[in-house]
Design a protein around this motif. Structure first.
Motif, PDB file in Angstrom:
ATOM      1  N   MET A   1       0.818  -1.196   0.000  1.00  0.00           N
ATOM      2  CA  MET A   1       0.000   0.000   0.000  1.00  0.00           C
ATOM      3  C   MET A   1       0.865   1.264   0.000  1.00  0.00           C
ATOM      4  SD  MET A   1      -2.987   1.034  -0.143  1.00  0.00           S
ATOM      5  CE  MET A   1      -3.827   2.539   0.021  1.00  0.00           C
ATOM      6  N   ARG A   2       2.007   1.204   0.718  1.00  0.00           N
ATOM      7  CA  ARG A   2       2.897   2.366   0.762  1.00  0.00           C
ATOM      8  C   ARG A   2       3.400   2.722  -0.629  1.00  0.00           C
ATOM      9  NH1 ARG A   2       7.089   0.765   5.321  1.00  0.00           N
ATOM     10  NH2 ARG A   2       5.758  -0.954   5.869  1.00  0.00           N
ATOM     11  N   PHE A   3       3.818   1.693  -1.372  1.00  0.00           N
ATOM     12  CA  PHE A   3       4.370   1.924  -2.703  1.00  0.00           C
ATOM     13  C   PHE A   3       3.326   2.551  -3.620  1.00  0.00           C
ATOM     14  CE2 PHE A   3       5.410   0.495  -7.016  1.00  0.00           C
ATOM     15  CZ  PHE A   3       6.661   1.078  -7.133  1.00  0.00           C
ATOM     16  N   ILE A   4       2.117   2.019  -3.601  1.00  0.00           N
ATOM     17  CA  ILE A   4       1.042   2.549  -4.454  1.00  0.00           C
ATOM     18  C   ILE A   4       0.693   3.975  -4.038  1.00  0.00           C
ATOM     19  CG2 ILE A   4      -1.384   2.269  -5.089  1.00  0.00           C
ATOM     20  CD1 ILE A   4      -0.915  -0.771  -4.817  1.00  0.00           C
ATOM     21  N   GLY A   5       0.618   4.227  -2.724  1.00  0.00           N
ATOM     22  CA  GLY A   5       0.335   5.578  -2.243  1.00  0.00           C
ATOM     23  C   GLY A   5       1.397   6.571  -2.670  1.00  0.00           C
ATOM     24  N   ASN A   6       2.660   6.161  -2.593  1.00  0.00           N
ATOM     25  CA  ASN A   6       3.744   7.045  -3.006  1.00  0.00           C
ATOM     26  C   ASN A   6       3.729   7.304  -4.501  1.00  0.00           C
ATOM     27  OD1 ASN A   6       5.073   7.713  -0.569  1.00  0.00           O
ATOM     28  ND2 ASN A   6       5.945   5.669  -0.480  1.00  0.00           N
ATOM     29  N   ILE A   7       3.409   6.291  -5.295  1.00  0.00           N
ATOM     30  CA  ILE A   7       3.339   6.489  -6.747  1.00  0.00           C
ATOM     31  C   ILE A   7       2.215   7.459  -7.093  1.00  0.00           C
ATOM     32  CG2 ILE A   7       2.870   5.347  -8.950  1.00  0.00           C
ATOM     33  CD1 ILE A   7       5.668   4.824  -7.850  1.00  0.00           C
ATOM     34  N   ILE A   8       1.043   7.270  -6.489  1.00  0.00           N
ATOM     35  CA  ILE A   8      -0.083   8.180  -6.736  1.00  0.00           C
ATOM     36  C   ILE A   8       0.273   9.595  -6.281  1.00  0.00           C
ATOM     37  CG2 ILE A   8      -2.471   8.713  -6.093  1.00  0.00           C
ATOM     38  CD1 ILE A   8      -2.929   5.663  -5.924  1.00  0.00           C
ATOM     39  N   TRP A   9       0.919   9.691  -5.122  1.00  0.00           N
ATOM     40  CA  TRP A   9       1.344  10.991  -4.593  1.00  0.00           C
ATOM     41  C   TRP A   9       2.277  11.698  -5.575  1.00  0.00           C
ATOM     42  CZ3 TRP A   9       0.296  13.770  -0.146  1.00  0.00           C
ATOM     43  CH2 TRP A   9       1.172  14.801   0.171  1.00  0.00           C
ATOM     44  N   MET A  10       3.265  10.949  -6.094  1.00  0.00           N
ATOM     45  CA  MET A  10       4.222  11.551  -7.030  1.00  0.00           C
ATOM     46  C   MET A  10       3.557  11.967  -8.329  1.00  0.00           C
ATOM     47  SD  MET A  10       7.969   9.762  -6.676  1.00  0.00           S
ATOM     48  CE  MET A  10       7.826   9.141  -8.280  1.00  0.00           C
ATOM     49  N   LEU A  11       2.670  11.152  -8.840  1.00  0.00           N
ATOM     50  CA  LEU A  11       2.031  11.459 -10.116  1.00  0.00           C
ATOM     51  C   LEU A  11       1.115  12.674 -10.037  1.00  0.00           C
ATOM     52  CD1 LEU A  11       1.141   7.907 -11.452  1.00  0.00           C
ATOM     53  CD2 LEU A  11       2.950   9.443 -12.255  1.00  0.00           C
ATOM     54  N   PHE A  12       0.497  12.886  -8.899  1.00  0.00           N
ATOM     55  CA  PHE A  12      -0.459  13.984  -8.769  1.00  0.00           C
ATOM     56  C   PHE A  12       0.099  15.169  -8.000  1.00  0.00           C
ATOM     57  CE2 PHE A  12      -3.263  10.440  -9.753  1.00  0.00           C
ATOM     58  CZ  PHE A  12      -3.998  11.001 -10.772  1.00  0.00           C
ATOM     59  N   GLY A  13       1.382  15.452  -8.175  1.00  0.00           N
ATOM     60  CA  GLY A  13       1.929  16.693  -7.643  1.00  0.00           C
ATOM     61  C   GLY A  13       3.118  16.563  -6.721  1.00  0.00           C
ATOM     62  N   GLY A  14       3.407  15.401  -6.197  1.00  0.00           N
ATOM     63  CA  GLY A  14       4.510  15.245  -5.261  1.00  0.00           C
ATOM     64  C   GLY A  14       5.860  15.570  -5.866  1.00  0.00           C
ATOM     65  N   ILE A  15       6.047  15.208  -7.110  1.00  0.00           N
ATOM     66  CA  ILE A  15       7.333  15.471  -7.770  1.00  0.00           C
ATOM     67  C   ILE A  15       7.548  16.973  -7.942  1.00  0.00           C
ATOM     68  CG2 ILE A  15       6.500  15.240 -10.137  1.00  0.00           C
ATOM     69  CD1 ILE A  15       9.605  13.554  -9.480  1.00  0.00           C
ATOM     70  N   PHE A  16       6.482  17.710  -8.252  1.00  0.00           N
ATOM     71  CA  PHE A  16       6.605  19.159  -8.419  1.00  0.00           C
ATOM     72  C   PHE A  16       6.844  19.853  -7.081  1.00  0.00           C
ATOM     73  CE2 PHE A  16       3.889  17.834 -12.034  1.00  0.00           C
ATOM     74  CZ  PHE A  16       4.814  18.090 -13.029  1.00  0.00           C
ATOM     75  N   LEU A  17       6.185  19.359  -6.021  1.00  0.00           N
ATOM     76  CA  LEU A  17       6.428  19.916  -4.691  1.00  0.00           C
ATOM     77  C   LEU A  17       7.873  19.680  -4.262  1.00  0.00           C
ATOM     78  CD1 LEU A  17       3.188  18.861  -2.799  1.00  0.00           C
ATOM     79  CD2 LEU A  17       3.875  21.166  -3.403  1.00  0.00           C
ATOM     80  N   ALA A  18       8.385  18.477  -4.510  1.00  0.00           N
ATOM     81  CA  ALA A  18       9.762  18.165  -4.135  1.00  0.00           C
ATOM     82  C   ALA A  18      10.749  19.021  -4.924  1.00  0.00           C
ATOM     83  CB  ALA A  18      10.043  16.680  -4.361  1.00  0.00           C
ATOM     84  N   LEU A  19      10.505  19.209  -6.211  1.00  0.00           N
ATOM     85  CA  LEU A  19      11.384  20.064  -7.014  1.00  0.00           C
ATOM     86  C   LEU A  19      11.350  21.509  -6.514  1.00  0.00           C
ATOM     87  CD1 LEU A  19      10.742  18.688 -10.609  1.00  0.00           C
ATOM     88  CD2 LEU A  19      12.823  18.466  -9.240  1.00  0.00           C
ATOM     89  N   GLY A  20      10.179  21.972  -6.101  1.00  0.00           N
ATOM     90  CA  GLY A  20      10.061  23.313  -5.536  1.00  0.00           C
ATOM     91  C   GLY A  20      10.857  23.463  -4.249  1.00  0.00           C
ATOM     92  N   TRP A  21      10.793  22.448  -3.381  1.00  0.00           N
ATOM     93  CA  TRP A  21      11.560  22.485  -2.143  1.00  0.00           C
ATOM     94  C   TRP A  21      13.051  22.429  -2.422  1.00  0.00           C
ATOM     95  CZ3 TRP A  21      10.444  24.140   2.402  1.00  0.00           C
ATOM     96  CH2 TRP A  21       9.129  24.134   2.844  1.00  0.00           C
ATOM     97  N   MET A  22      13.451  21.632  -3.417  1.00  0.00           N
ATOM     98  CA  MET A  22      14.869  21.556  -3.762  1.00  0.00           C
ATOM     99  C   MET A  22      15.365  22.898  -4.318  1.00  0.00           C
ATOM    100  SD  MET A  22      15.123  17.730  -5.277  1.00  0.00           S
ATOM    101  CE  MET A  22      16.888  17.583  -5.221  1.00  0.00           C
ATOM    102  N   LEU A  23      14.558  23.543  -5.140  1.00  0.00           N
ATOM    103  CA  LEU A  23      14.924  24.854  -5.671  1.00  0.00           C
ATOM    104  C   LEU A  23      15.033  25.879  -4.546  1.00  0.00           C
ATOM    105  CD1 LEU A  23      15.421  26.652  -8.156  1.00  0.00           C
ATOM    106  CD2 LEU A  23      12.959  27.065  -8.201  1.00  0.00           C
ATOM    107  N   ALA A  24      14.093  25.844  -3.607  1.00  0.00           N
ATOM    108  CA  ALA A  24      14.164  26.757  -2.460  1.00  0.00           C
ATOM    109  C   ALA A  24      15.425  26.499  -1.649  1.00  0.00           C
ATOM    110  CB  ALA A  24      12.926  26.593  -1.588  1.00  0.00           C
TER     111      ALA A  24
END
Length: 120
Positions: A1-24
């Motif tokens: 369940m963790r893996f599926i939740g993380n994949i859904i999280w990344m696909l629906f905005g998590g990757i963009f949030l992480a990139l924003g935090w890395m840029l900050a």
């Protein structure tokens, strides 16, 4: 369940949030004074990228961490914590959104006091 939740999280905005935090974090690391805050941004980016199955433990920050947390809360932390808390409440309206809302509550806790927080 963790893996599926993380994949859904990344696909629906998590990757963009992480990139924003890395840029900050990169922007904050330009100055010597901003390096500790940039390091915390990188820590938050790691949690934002893959939040399911990880826990945040607050504490053990000492005097320096307390001072940095106070500065963080005044300039940035309260807004982050409030936005993640409100987003978590909105997600918890539906049964399907509850796991994602719980992840936003975790991010709110880390966004409020990142110095001394441990991510397991």
């Amino acid at each position: 369940m963790r893996f599926i939740g993380n994949i859904i999280w990344m696909l629906f905005g998590g990757i963009f949030l992480a990139l924003g935090w890395m840029l900050a974090g990169l922007i904050l690391c330009i100055t010597i004074i901003g390096i500790p805050f940039g390091v915390q941004c990188f820590k938050i980016a790691g949690l934002v990228l893959w939040p399911f199955g990880r826990e945040v433990q607050i504490g053990n920050f000492g005097v320096g961490g307390l001072l940095f947390n106070i500065i963080w809360i005044i300039f940035l932390g309260w807004e982050l914590a409030l936005s993640h808390f409100i987003t978590g409440l909105l997600f918890c309206i539906t049964i399907i959104g509850i796991p994602f809302g719980l992840q936003h509550f975790k991010l709110a806790k880390l966004g409020l006091v990142p110095f001394g927080a441990r991510i397991n």
